[in-house]
Structures are given as structure tokens and as C-alpha cells.
Design a protein around this motif. Structure first.
Motif, PDB file in Angstrom:
ATOM      1  N   GLY A 374       0.799  -1.216   0.000  1.00 48.29           N
ATOM      2  CA  GLY A 374       0.000   0.000   0.000  1.00 48.29           C
ATOM      3  C   GLY A 374       0.832   1.267   0.000  1.00 48.29           C
ATOM      4  O   GLY A 374       0.289   2.362   0.034  1.00 48.29           O
ATOM      5  N   LEU A 375       2.160   1.159  -0.036  1.00 50.48           N
ATOM      6  CA  LEU A 375       3.016   2.336  -0.010  1.00 50.48           C
ATOM      7  C   LEU A 375       2.928   3.088  -1.330  1.00 50.48           C
ATOM      8  O   LEU A 375       2.863   2.495  -2.395  1.00 50.48           O
ATOM      9  CB  LEU A 375       4.476   1.938   0.239  1.00 50.48           C
ATOM     10  N   SER A 376       2.925   4.391  -1.251  1.00 51.32           N
ATOM     11  CA  SER A 376       2.932   5.198  -2.462  1.00 51.32           C
ATOM     12  C   SER A 376       4.362   5.361  -2.949  1.00 51.32           C
ATOM     13  O   SER A 376       5.265   5.661  -2.187  1.00 51.32           O
ATOM     14  CB  SER A 376       2.333   6.576  -2.167  1.00 51.32           C
ATOM     15  N   VAL A 377       4.547   5.166  -4.248  1.00 53.19           N
ATOM     16  CA  VAL A 377       5.883   5.374  -4.815  1.00 53.19           C
ATOM     17  C   VAL A 377       5.843   6.557  -5.771  1.00 53.19           C
ATOM     18  O   VAL A 377       6.624   6.646  -6.702  1.00 53.19           O
ATOM     19  CB  VAL A 377       6.375   4.107  -5.550  1.00 53.19           C
ATOM     20  N   THR A 378       4.881   7.466  -5.552  1.00 52.98           N
ATOM     21  CA  THR A 378       4.759   8.641  -6.414  1.00 52.98           C
ATOM     22  C   THR A 378       5.521   9.831  -5.863  1.00 52.98           C
ATOM     23  O   THR A 378       5.591  10.877  -6.519  1.00 52.98           O
ATOM     24  CB  THR A 378       3.274   9.022  -6.571  1.00 52.98           C
ATOM     25  N   ASP A 379       6.073   9.732  -4.667  1.00 54.40           N
ATOM     26  CA  ASP A 379       6.840  10.833  -4.089  1.00 54.40           C
ATOM     27  C   ASP A 379       8.053  11.118  -4.958  1.00 54.40           C
ATOM     28  O   ASP A 379       8.779  10.211  -5.362  1.00 54.40           O
ATOM     29  CB  ASP A 379       7.279  10.497  -2.665  1.00 54.40           C
ATOM     30  N   THR A 380       8.270  12.397  -5.227  1.00 49.44           N
ATOM     31  CA  THR A 380       9.384  12.774  -6.105  1.00 49.44           C
ATOM     32  C   THR A 380      10.507  13.461  -5.354  1.00 49.44           C
ATOM     33  O   THR A 380      11.425  13.990  -5.978  1.00 49.44           O
ATOM     34  CB  THR A 380       8.874  13.708  -7.215  1.00 49.44           C
ATOM     35  N   HIS A 381      10.440  13.496  -4.052  1.00 47.15           N
ATOM     36  CA  HIS A 381      11.547  14.053  -3.283  1.00 47.15           C
ATOM     37  C   HIS A 381      11.509  13.476  -1.872  1.00 47.15           C
ATOM     38  O   HIS A 381      10.514  12.897  -1.444  1.00 47.15           O
ATOM     39  CB  HIS A 381      11.473  15.581  -3.237  1.00 47.15           C
ATOM     40  N   LEU A 382      12.630  13.634  -1.177  1.00 47.32           N
ATOM     41  CA  LEU A 382      12.757  13.104   0.175  1.00 47.32           C
ATOM     42  C   LEU A 382      13.687  14.001   0.975  1.00 47.32           C
ATOM     43  O   LEU A 382      14.746  14.411   0.487  1.00 47.32           O
ATOM     44  CB  LEU A 382      13.312  11.672   0.141  1.00 47.32           C
ATOM     45  N   VAL A 383      13.272  14.314   2.199  1.00 46.99           N
ATOM     46  CA  VAL A 383      14.093  15.100   3.128  1.00 46.99           C
ATOM     47  C   VAL A 383      14.310  14.258   4.374  1.00 46.99           C
ATOM     48  O   VAL A 383      13.351  13.738   4.946  1.00 46.99           O
ATOM     49  CB  VAL A 383      13.403  16.427   3.497  1.00 46.99           C
ATOM     50  N   GLU A 384      15.563  14.113   4.790  1.00 48.87           N
ATOM     51  CA  GLU A 384      15.859  13.269   5.950  1.00 48.87           C
ATOM     52  C   GLU A 384      16.964  13.903   6.776  1.00 48.87           C
ATOM     53  O   GLU A 384      17.985  14.358   6.233  1.00 48.87           O
ATOM     54  CB  GLU A 384      16.293  11.881   5.489  1.00 48.87           C
ATOM     55  N   VAL A 385      16.744  13.941   8.074  1.00 50.34           N
ATOM     56  CA  VAL A 385      17.775  14.376   9.016  1.00 50.34           C
ATOM     57  C   VAL A 385      18.196  13.169   9.824  1.00 50.34           C
ATOM     58  O   VAL A 385      17.396  12.597  10.576  1.00 50.34           O
ATOM     59  CB  VAL A 385      17.270  15.493   9.947  1.00 50.34           C
ATOM     60  N   ASP A 386      19.427  12.750   9.645  1.00 55.86           N
ATOM     61  CA  ASP A 386      19.960  11.592  10.355  1.00 55.86           C
ATOM     62  C   ASP A 386      21.200  12.025  11.124  1.00 55.86           C
ATOM     63  O   ASP A 386      22.276  12.181  10.546  1.00 55.86           O
ATOM     64  CB  ASP A 386      20.304  10.483   9.358  1.00 55.86           C
ATOM     65  N   GLY A 387      21.024  12.237  12.423  1.00 56.68           N
ATOM     66  CA  GLY A 387      22.149  12.717  13.225  1.00 56.68           C
ATOM     67  C   GLY A 387      22.488  14.145  12.835  1.00 56.68           C
ATOM     68  O   GLY A 387      21.666  15.062  12.926  1.00 56.68           O
ATOM     69  N   ASP A 388      23.716  14.351  12.364  1.00 59.63           N
ATOM     70  CA  ASP A 388      24.161  15.691  11.977  1.00 59.63           C
ATOM     71  C   ASP A 388      24.101  15.910  10.471  1.00 59.63           C
ATOM     72  O   ASP A 388      24.649  16.883   9.952  1.00 59.63           O
ATOM     73  CB  ASP A 388      25.591  15.927  12.469  1.00 59.63           C
ATOM     74  N   THR A 389      23.423  15.006   9.739  1.00 57.66           N
ATOM     75  CA  THR A 389      23.390  15.074   8.280  1.00 57.66           C
ATOM     76  C   THR A 389      21.976  15.347   7.780  1.00 57.66           C
ATOM     77  O   THR A 389      21.032  14.653   8.140  1.00 57.66           O
ATOM     78  CB  THR A 389      23.899  13.762   7.656  1.00 57.66           C
ATOM     79  N   LEU A 390      21.849  16.365   6.958  1.00 58.32           N
ATOM     80  CA  LEU A 390      20.602  16.659   6.260  1.00 58.32           C
ATOM     81  C   LEU A 390      20.735  16.173   4.833  1.00 58.32           C
ATOM     82  O   LEU A 390      21.610  16.625   4.095  1.00 58.32           O
ATOM     83  CB  LEU A 390      20.325  18.170   6.286  1.00 58.32           C
ATOM     84  N   SER A 391      19.886  15.225   4.441  1.00 57.33           N
ATOM     85  CA  SER A 391      19.943  14.646   3.096  1.00 57.33           C
ATOM     86  C   SER A 391      18.739  15.120   2.301  1.00 57.33           C
ATOM     87  O   SER A 391      17.598  15.002   2.751  1.00 57.33           O
ATOM     88  CB  SER A 391      19.959  13.115   3.172  1.00 57.33           C
ATOM     89  N   LEU A 392      18.994  15.639   1.119  1.00 55.01           N
ATOM     90  CA  LEU A 392      17.946  16.134   0.230  1.00 55.01           C
ATOM     91  C   LEU A 392      17.993  15.352  -1.070  1.00 55.01           C
ATOM     92  O   LEU A 392      19.027  15.326  -1.752  1.00 55.01           O
ATOM     93  CB  LEU A 392      18.137  17.631  -0.045  1.00 55.01           C
ATOM     94  N   TYR A 393      16.884  14.694  -1.416  1.00 56.01           N
ATOM     95  CA  TYR A 393      16.785  13.917  -2.655  1.00 56.01           C
ATOM     96  C   TYR A 393      15.701  14.544  -3.525  1.00 56.01           C
ATOM     97  O   TYR A 393      14.549  14.665  -3.105  1.00 56.01           O
ATOM     98  CB  TYR A 393      16.413  12.463  -2.358  1.00 56.01           C
ATOM     99  N   GLY A 394      16.045  14.916  -4.748  1.00 55.43           N
ATOM    100  CA  GLY A 394      15.070  15.494  -5.657  1.00 55.43           C
ATOM    101  C   GLY A 394      14.926  16.984  -5.464  1.00 55.43           C
ATOM    102  O   GLY A 394      15.075  17.507  -4.354  1.00 55.43           O
TER     103      GLY A 394
END
Length: 658
Positions: A374-394
Motif C-alpha cells: 500500500g506504499l505510495s511510490v509517487t513521491d518525487t523528493h525526500l528530506v531526511e535528518v539523520d544525526g548531523d546530516t541533512l539529506s535532500l533527494y530530488g
């Protein structure tokens, strides 16, 4: 016989004990009374291989229903005639290799062949009344030939070489089965043993257990000293409602910290575990621990779900990026979903730094798999903060810089990673980056289309950069031999410490200055000041003007310090000239220039047209003027030839005007 049968339920790895007190004291395994054997005589027969059993009349009267022939050094079963009334027969501790000559004892109930050398179960098909069969400590490799023993109550096969449980499903009256000290690797084929109450499987090589939940009467199960390492390998035990005693000691599972709590939580009906009574306090603690484990499992499940959603999103972002870069042809959405579902592990996907699945990356359980559908795979970007790292996809992830980030989160971020984003789009948000995340010191670029050295100029507007990581994937600029030196030269005011994980040395800085310092000076010195200012952005204009000012110096004061300052200002000015204009901004400027050119062209065309018309009129006037002059003079002479008439006409015109 009642006493003998009552002692069977407690037998362990050894054969069943008889009620004979003297035998028990001696530690023997006899199933008969305290008979020395002196009243028994084995005579030779017409068949030399088989002696004939002869008992005295006294013994026949005293022990009419039982016969004990233990420790007689027998290699074969003797011929037993006239003893058809026997109900108990004991051949313990002999050297018998084959069961023979007892088919006529059809009333036999108890047969003890413990500690012999029997290799095959045979010769028992006529003993339909047999209820106890003791074949422990022999050389049997297979359970067989028990089809007619449907009344069997106890079967002892411990200490043999049996590798598989088989051919016992018809023993519906069997209560006790002892298979300890064999070579079993798994437990199954137990269906049909509806009366089984005790199963001994100690000292085997068992790794998993099945079918035990199909035994409705099973109360005691002994699994000590096997190779069971997980509860999942014996999970069928949790479905048994009759089990009250069980042992796991000597297994790898018994060494785990969660062992006791897990067993008690999944088998609430247990009264004894590893031969120790289960207390209510232990049950309560097991319940508490189970709740914590359940919460932990739910959290793990949630994390696994999030990680898989992250993997699918990044895969989708990567596919969109590849389509934009024309690396792969556009395909139908349903095909794209198939490609997404069959994508490789996220840790290998375009080299992205996605952690693999779960913890952990074993195969997902059915519940998680269903949830993932049931997961949507239509997302075209991702923002993630993991520890001291900010990751930006798209590219859509850049909008996150407009969020109201908490002071704590923003302050923790020291590394910002850009993946699957055009560098020109990143340049536009760099001013926001230095405001939102003032402690960011490390920038990572991957699949960002860094294709020329000039693009690094845009990073100069940041506050500070200590480390720079340019992934070769999607960034062709790293193929230039001197790209690192250019970065060091252009961003020298940052005192860069590492580039792509390599420490920056003083020699690197010197080399960068040698390679690009003169070129930058020449490039800037060839342009007039007004031209320099015109090509700089607003921020660069302010910086440039600031660098050109001699702040803090008195007019007319020229010394060595002032000279050094001018030199430094000159060097910084050279670098300030090395700016970068994004393609979008450049295209906008081109459009603006085109509009200006068009306007200028039209204006000049109008001026030329107007000038041409004036010139044409002037030429025509030059041709007509002589004749026009003559006519004008002639008309004037004619009008003033009669003065009186001319004066009256002028006065009349004056009067008419009033």
C-alpha cells in the motif's frame, strides 16, 4: 504389573526400571523379579544355533508369567517352548543381534531387550498384545515393523542410531515414546499419536520441531541438549494446549537473555520449565518483558516500513532524474512500478546512502510485505535528518529550506547532502542554507550535474565550508585533473580542510595559487571597473566595493602595511570576479538582452526612416525652390503695384481679424 507400568512415565535416557528393589539398588534395567537364573537351563537343540530354554518346575510355579534372562551372554534368542502364558520377558544386557523365537508368546505384554546389539526391529508381528517394548541401547537405524503392535503403550528406542521419526502414526494408544540419544535432526511425522503424553528427545541434533501441536494429550516434552537456537524453530509448541512440562536446557536457545520470558509468554499453560516449577512471579515478569518486546517489535516494524518507503521513494526520485537526463526511455507507469519493485538494494542504488533493510535486511515478514503493497511510490523528493546530516533527494526537497526548523535540529546539522538535484537549482537556495543551518560545514553533491569549474564559484557566497565531497557519479567535473586546485583557489577564504575525504595540505594551497592566481588577475585587469560592477550580482557588487575601499587608512598615508593591504584587496578582487551565473538566470538575461536589441533596432530603424524622408524632402525642395522664388517675387510685386488698393486690403484684413 501395575507397579511396573506406573514407573514408565518417568523414564529418561535409560531403559525403564522394574519394581525390583535389589535391581534398582544395583542400577540395572531388569524388567523381571529378583531371579538369579540358577533355576534356568539352556539345553542344546536339534538346531545348534538356538539353545532351548528349560526352567525348573519350582520356578515355573513361582514366576509363571515372567521370564528373566539378563546378563546370560546370549547372542541369539533361545527357543522358548511351553511358556505361551508368559506376559513379561527380559533379555537385558546380552549380545542378541536379532529378535527371534518369540512369535509363539502371543500373550506377551512386556518385552525388554535393552543393551543388546539388535540392528533391526523384526519378529514382533504376532505379539498383538504387547504393550511395553524396550529396545534402548541397541544399533537400530530405522523405526519399522511395528504395524501390528497397535496396543503398544510404551516404546523405548533411546541410545540407537535413528535419524528420522517414521512408521509410528498407527500407534494411537502409545503414551510414552523415548527417542533420546539418537541422530534426529528434526521432529515431525507425529500425527496419529493421539494418546502420547510423554516424548523424550534429549541428546539429539534437533534444530526444529513440527507437528507437536497435533498431539492432543502430550504433557511432557524433553528437548534438552539439542541444537535449537530460535523460538521460531519450535513455535508449534505455543499452539499446544496440553503441554505442562518441557525442557530446553543444553540448547543454544537456553543461553539467550530472552529465553525464559519468551517461552513462558508463549506457553502460558506450562507448570515446569527445565525441571523447575514455574512461579507466578516468573509468569508476571514474562508478561512484562513480552509487552516490552512487543513494543520493540512494533517499533522495529515501523522502522522497517519507513526504510522501505524511503527506498521506494529514492528509487522513484532516481528514475525521474534518469528520465530528465535522458539516460533511460520513458515507460508506462505500470512498468515503472515493476522496475521500482524489482530495484536493487538501496545501499547500491545510484550509490545512495540508504541503509539496507532491516536490521536487519533479512526478508520481510508477510505483515510487512502486505503493508508495503500500500506504499505510495509517487513521491518525487525526500528530506531526511539523520544525526548531523541533512539529506535532500530530488529538487522538491529544496522547498524544505523554507520550513520553520527548530533551533536544536538546525544547530545539529553540520553536513548537507544533495542528491538528484540540478546544481543550478541548489545555487538559488544557498543563501537560505547559510541562514537556516549556520553550522553546516560539509557539503556533499551527488548526481547534481556539476560539469564545469565555473560552478564552484557559486559556493563562495556561503559563510563557511570545511569539507567538500563531490561524488563522481553524475558530476563530470571531477574528471578534470585540476578541479581540486581550482576549488582551493576560488574558496581559499574558507581554509578548506578536506576535499573528497582527503586532507588539504599547504602544498595544495600553494599549487592552487600558482595555477589560477595569475589567470584570475589577468582576467580581472582587462576589464574596466564599471564593466566589473555590471557583471557582478548584487551581493558581489557590495563585496567588490567593500574590497576596493581603504577603510581605516588616513589620506596620504602610504606605508608597507598599506601596500600589503592593497595587494590583498587586489587578490580578493580577482577572486570576486570569478562568479557564476546559473543557466536560468543567464537565459533570463539573454531574453532581456534580446528585447533590448529588438527595441534598439526598431528605434534605429525609425530614426533612419525619418532621416531619409527629411533628406528626400530637402532634395525635392532644392529642385522646386528657384521656380517657387520667382513666383513669390512676382506675386509680391503684383500685390503692391497699386498702393491704395493694397493698403485698403490690409486694413480690411485687420478689421476682419478683430
Amino acid at each position: 504389573m501395575k507397579t511396573t507400568m506406573s514407573s514408565l512415565s518417568a523414564f529418561g535416557d535409560s531403559s525403564i526400571q522394574t519394581p525390583s528393589k535389589s535391581r534398582i539398588r544395583q542400577g540395572c534395567h531388569s524388567a523381571g523379579p529378583n531371579v538369579s537364573g540358577d533355576h534356568i537351563h539352556l539345553a542344546s537343540s536339534s538346531m545348534p544355533s538356538f539353545p532351548i530354554l528349560q526352567r525348573s518346575s519350582e520356578e515355573k510355579i513361582l514366576y509363571s508369567d515372567r521370564l528373566t534372562l539378563e546378563r546370560q551372554k546370549l547372542t541369539v534368542c533361545p527357543i522358548i517352548d511351553g511358556e505361551e502364558h508368559l506376559r513379561l520377558l527380559n533379555f537385558q544386557h546380552n549380545f542378541i543381534t536379532r529378535i527371534q523365537n518369540i512369535s509363539n508368546l502371543q500373550r506377551l505384554i512386556f518385552l525388554d531387550l535393552y543393551d543388546n546389539q539388535i540392528e533391526e526391529i523384526s519378529g514382533l508381528s504376532t505379539l498383538r498384545s504387547l504393550r511395553v517394548l524396550l529396545l534402548g541401547k541397541n544399533r537400530i537405524k530405522k523405526i519399522s515393523n511395528l504395524e501390528n503392535l497397535k496396543s503398544l503403550d510404551v516404546l523405548d528406542l533411546h541410545g540407537n542410531q535413528i535419524t528420522k521419526i517414521e512408521n509410528v502414526s498407527h500407534l494411537c494408544d502409545l503414551r510414552v515414546l523415548n527417542l533420546a540419544r539418537n541422530l534426529l535432526s528434526h521432529v515431525d511425522n507425529l500425527n496419529g499419536l493421539d494418546s502420547l503424553t510423554e516424548l523424550n528427545l534429549r541428546h539429539n541434533q534437533i534444530t526444529f520441531v513440527r507437528d507437536v501441536d497435533n498431539l492432543p494429550c502430550l504433557q511432557r516434552l524433553f528437548l534438552s541438549f539439542n541444537n535449537i537456537s530460535t523460538f521460531e524453530s519450535v513455535c508449534c509448541l505455543a499452539d499446544s494446549s496440553s503441554l505442562s512440562d518441557i525442557t530446553f536446557d543444553g540448547n543454544p536457545i537456553a543461553q539467550e537473555s530472552w529465553y525464559k520470558h519468551t517461552i513462558l509468554q508463549n506457553m502460558m499453560q506450562l507448570r515446569q520449565l527445565d525441571m523447575k516449577r514455574v512461579t507466578e512471579e516468573e509468569r508476571r515478569m514474562a508478561s512484562v518483558v513480552a509487552k516490552k518486546e512487543e513494543e520493540k517489535k512494533r517499533e522495529s516494524y515501523k522502522q522497517s516500513l519507513l526504510k522501505e518507503k524511503k527506498r521506494l521513494t529514492i528509487n522513484n526520485v532516481a528514475r525521474k532524474w534518469d528520465l530528465q537526463q535522458h539516460r533511460i526511455p520513458n515507460i508506462a507507469p505500470n512498468q515503472d512500478r515493476k522496475v521500482s519493485d524489482s530495484s536493487q538494494d538501496p545501499s547500491q542504488l545510484h550509490g545512495s546512502t540508504v541503509s539496507a533493510f532491516p536490521e536487519e535486511t533479512g526478508s520481510l515478514d508477510s505483515g510487512l510485505t502486505n503493508a508495503l503493497q500500500g506504499l505510495s511510490v509517487t513521491d518525487t523528493h525526500l528530506v531526511e535528518v539523520d544525526g548531523d546530516t541533512l539529506s535532500l533527494y530530488g529538487s522538491g526537497a529544496l522547498e524544505s529550506l523554507d520550513r520553520n526548523w527548530s533551533v536544536q535540529t538546525a544547530g545539529m546539522v553540520t553536513t548537507v547532502s544533495f542528491t538528484f538535484i540540478e546544481f543550478d537549482e541548489i545555487v538559488q537556495v544557498l543563501p537560505k542554507l547559510k541562514i537556516k543551518f549556520p553550522n553546516s560545514l560539509h557539503l556533499k553533491f551527488k548526481e547534481t550535474n556539476l560539469v564545469m569549474l565555473q560552478q564552484f564559484n557559486a559556493l563562495a557566497q556561503l559563510r563557511r565550508v570545511d569539507q567538500l565531497t563531490i561524488d563522481p557519479q553524475g558530476n563530470p567535473v571531477v574528471n578534470f585533473t585540476l578541479w581540486k586546485y581550482y576549488v582551493l583557489f576560488r574558496l581559499s577564504h574558507f581554509s578548506m580542510q578536506k576535499i573528497n575525504g582527503t586532507e588539504v595540505t599547504q602544498n595544495d594551497m600553494i599549487m592552487a595559487e600558482r595555477l589560477f592566481g595569475i589567470l584570475a588577475h589577468v582576467a580581472s585587469s582587462e576589464l574596466p571597473q564599471y564593466r566589473m560592477i555590471s557583471i557582478l550580482g548584487d551581493a558581489r557588487k557590495k563585496q567588490f566595493r567593500y574590497l576596493l575601499e581603504t577603510k581605516g587608512k588616513k589620506p596620504g598615508l602610504v606605508n608597507e602595511e598599506n601596500s600589503d593591504s592593497k595587494r590583498l584587496v587586489g587578490e580578493n578582487t580577482n577572486r570576486a570576479m570569478l562568479n557564476y551565473t546559473t543557466r536560468d538566470f543567464y537565459n533570463e538575461r539573454l531574453e532581456e538582452i534580446k528585447e533590448k536589441k529588438k527595441f534598439c533596432k526598431m528605434y534605429m530603424e525609425d530614426l533612419v526612416k525619418e532621416a531619409t524622408e527629411i533628406n528626400m524632402k530637402n532634395e525635392a525642395l532644392q529642385k522646386l525652390w528657384p521656380q517657387m522664388f520667382i513666383e513669390l517675387v512676382r506675386d509680391a510685386v503684383i500685390e503692391i503695384r497699386n498702393k491704395n488698393s493694397y493698403m485698403k486690403l490690409c486694413l480690411q484684413q485687420i478689421t476682419d481679424q478683430k
